[in-house]
Design a protein around this motif. Structure first.
Motif, PDB file in Angstrom:
ATOM      1  N   THR A 195      16.169 -14.245  -8.804  1.00 31.90           N
ATOM      2  CA  THR A 195      15.519 -14.022 -10.146  1.00 31.90           C
ATOM      3  C   THR A 195      13.884 -14.335  -9.829  1.00 31.90           C
ATOM      4  N   SER A 196      13.181 -14.115 -11.350  1.00 30.09           N
ATOM      5  CA  SER A 196      11.858 -14.498 -11.267  1.00 30.09           C
ATOM      6  C   SER A 196      11.535 -15.940 -10.748  1.00 30.09           C
ATOM      7  N   VAL A 197      12.503 -16.889 -11.576  1.00 29.21           N
ATOM      8  CA  VAL A 197      12.173 -18.101 -11.097  1.00 29.21           C
ATOM      9  C   VAL A 197      12.529 -18.481  -9.543  1.00 29.21           C
TER      10      VAL A 197
ATOM     11  N   ARG B 263      13.074 -10.391  -2.734  1.00 37.45           N
ATOM     12  CA  ARG B 263      13.719 -10.532  -4.065  1.00 37.45           C
ATOM     13  C   ARG B 263      14.877  -9.422  -4.340  1.00 37.45           C
TER      14      ARG B 263
ATOM     15  N   TYR C 138       4.282 -15.025 -16.833  1.00 30.96           N
ATOM     16  CA  TYR C 138       4.104 -13.689 -16.574  1.00 30.96           C
ATOM     17  C   TYR C 138       5.188 -12.886 -17.645  1.00 30.96           C
TER      18      TYR C 138
ATOM     19  N   TRP D 229       1.066 -14.542  -5.587  1.00 32.46           N
ATOM     20  CA  TRP D 229       1.775 -13.647  -6.570  1.00 32.46           C
ATOM     21  C   TRP D 229       1.015 -11.892  -6.832  1.00 32.46           C
TER      22      TRP D 229
ATOM     23  N   THR E 119      12.264 -16.610  -7.045  1.00 32.70           N
ATOM     24  CA  THR E 119      11.066 -16.138  -6.708  1.00 32.70           C
ATOM     25  C   THR E 119       9.949 -16.864  -6.587  1.00 32.70           C
ATOM     26  N   GLY E 120       9.648 -17.558  -7.529  1.00 36.25           N
ATOM     27  CA  GLY E 120       8.619 -18.510  -7.738  1.00 36.25           C
ATOM     28  C   GLY E 120       8.802 -19.733  -7.022  1.00 36.25           C
TER      29      GLY E 120
ATOM     30  N   GLY F 190       5.941 -17.646 -12.496  1.00 37.14           N
ATOM     31  CA  GLY F 190       7.345 -16.889 -12.711  1.00 37.14           C
ATOM     32  C   GLY F 190       7.601 -17.193 -14.298  1.00 37.14           C
ATOM     33  N   TYR F 191       7.324 -18.060 -14.728  1.00 35.14           N
ATOM     34  CA  TYR F 191       7.568 -18.525 -16.181  1.00 35.14           C
ATOM     35  C   TYR F 191       6.492 -17.636 -17.262  1.00 35.14           C
TER      36      TYR F 191
END
Length: 456
Positions: A52-54, A46, A411, A285, A56-57, A408-409
């Motif tokens: 991005t967080s998404v 990352r 958190y 996670w 990464t997810g 990812g969404y």
């Protein structure tokens, strides 16, 4: 019960079974290591690739997209071409893809290699338990299959050790880790020589001479060790007919949703979906979430290592309870206690609380899998056992695909508590499905369980 199954049922646990346990167990160890090490790569990748967080997810879900396809294909093909071939092809696929992952320089290529690696690990994970359980007598089948699943814990601990000891060494140390996960390709030489096809499957395919030869070798090994086998009781020489035209994949899938097996199929799907969603929401996670909650990467990985170590007693306690209280009671109890532990993790606000709740959650969720892997193959007849197990595992992987993306969404909006509070409800739903829709299997032969399904 058929003659082949009667001969298997009278065999004691022997060196032959210990070799099977080690062969299948090592496969599970490296499957788990290949999948679990991604949790330790994600915080590094990352940062390196500016994900991005998404993104990464999605990367966390890539392996499980492959799992979904691999488990589904393994089950269907396992009933058609044989369990042994599927198990060995799966090993090759995931090792080659893991090696390719080490060469990735961007998000897209790495995602593609993880999907292919997941196809191999998903196929192997889905086929090993139904395959090897067919060699084992009823009196220790639950402990055997539960212990087989227990080898997953060694893979998770190995992944945590690699994450703690190797990944922090250098910016590209993660590439060396991916090469390490490809080393099991060497096991193929052993499997080709020492791994026989399932005699129960061979018998169901009317290949009686091959089935007889394998069981004869098993018996000879036992008698050479000085064990006197009990005389065979009179048995009905035949198999339980379930799905006519069982050479067809379509016919096998239809048989799972025929009146006599529909409830069982629905139960296994709910069971796998609930435990797999909750499990991967947590384990994919946890290192990254701990970092985002203020821990350093090194400290996060050390916490994760301790939490992963709790898997070992979790799995093997579940394997022991499989024969003591039965598979249904083991699965439901561990799911409920896992839900309580997840709730504790959601409510705690201290590092010590995270550690204790994480250890308990790891213990109970992995103990659940010891029951799940033992129970699923038992509730399906031989001619659709791999198909039923593979599809249940495949459906479970939908939870694994969805979990990292949803985390990812969720958190950023609901925080640590929202992520792990949701696992409590999901686990309780799974426990109720097992208790209300399942059937008892402890102390019953596979043929007796299948006959009971036909008579319903």
């Amino acid at each position: 019960m058929t003659m082949i199954s009667a001969r298997i049922e009278r065999l004691p646990f022997s060196a032959f079974h210990r070799r099977l346990l080690l062969m299948g167990g090592l496969g599970y160890t490296f499957d788990a290591m290949d999948a679990a090490v991604l949790a330790f790569l994600l915080p590094v990748l990352r940062t390196q690739w500016g994900l991005t967080s998404v993104q990464t997810g999605v990367l966390g879900s890539g392996t499980f997209i492959g799992y979904f396809v691999g488990a589904m294909l393994a089950g269907m093909l396992g009933d058609i071409i044989g369990r042994r071939k599927v198990m060995m092809y799966a090993l090759v696929i995931y090792c080659v893809a893991s090696l390719a992952s080490a060469l990735a320089n961007d998000w897209g290529f790495f995602l593609a290699t993880r999907i292919v690696a997941g196809l191999g690990t998903g196929a192997e994970s889905a086929i090993v338990a139904p395959f090897l359980s067919e060699f084992v007598a009823r009196r220790y089948r639950g402990s055997f299959t539960g212990s087989l699943a227990g080898f997953f814990s060694f893979g998770f601990v190995a992944a945590a050790l690699l994450g703690y000891l190797v990944i922090p060494l250098a910016a590209n140390a993660w590439r060396a880790v991916m090469v390490i996960t490809a080393l099991p390709i060497l096991m193929l030489l052993w499997w080709r020589r020492a791994l026989p096809e399932s005699p129960r499957w061979l018998e169901a395919r009317d290949r009686h001479a091959e089935a007889d030869a394998i069981v004869s070798r098993m018996e000879a090994e036992v008698t050479q060790a000085g064990v006197q086998l009990e005389p065979l009781s009179p048995v009905r020489d035949g198999t339980v007919p379930l799905a006519a035209g069982r050479a067809s994949i379509v016919a096998n899938v239809k048989a799972l949703w025929a009146t006599k097996l529909a409830r069982i199929t629905a139960m296994t799907w709910l069971m796998w979906l609930s435990i797999t969603f909750s499990y991967y929401a947590f384990f994919t996670w946890i290192p990254g979430l701990l970092v985002q909650n203020g821990m350093t990467i090194t400290r996060s990985f050390s916490y994760s290592l301790v939490i992963y170590l709790a898997q070992i007693p979790g799995y093997f306690s579940g394997a022991w309870l499989n024969e003591k209280i039965g598979r249904q009671a083991t699965i439901a109890s561990y799911m409920i206690l896992g839900g309580v532990s997840a709730l504790g993790l959601a409510l705690t606000g201290t590092d010590a609380g995270i550690m204790v709740s994480g250890i308990l959650l790891s213990f109970f969720m992995n103990g659940t899998y010891a029951g799940v892997y033992a129970y699923t193959p038992e509730v399906f007849p031989t001619d659709v056992r791999a198909t039923g197990t593979g599809l249940a595992s495949s459906v479970g992987r939908l939870g694994a695909i969805a979990a990292p993306i949803l985390v990812g969404y969720v958190y950023p909006k609901l925080g640590f508590g929202g992520v792990f509070g949701a696992t409590t409800l999901v686990l309780l739903i799974g426990a109720m499905a097992v208790l209300l829709m399942g059937v008892p299997t402890r102390g019953r032969s596979l043929e007796d369980i299948a006959a009971g399904q036909i008579e319903q």
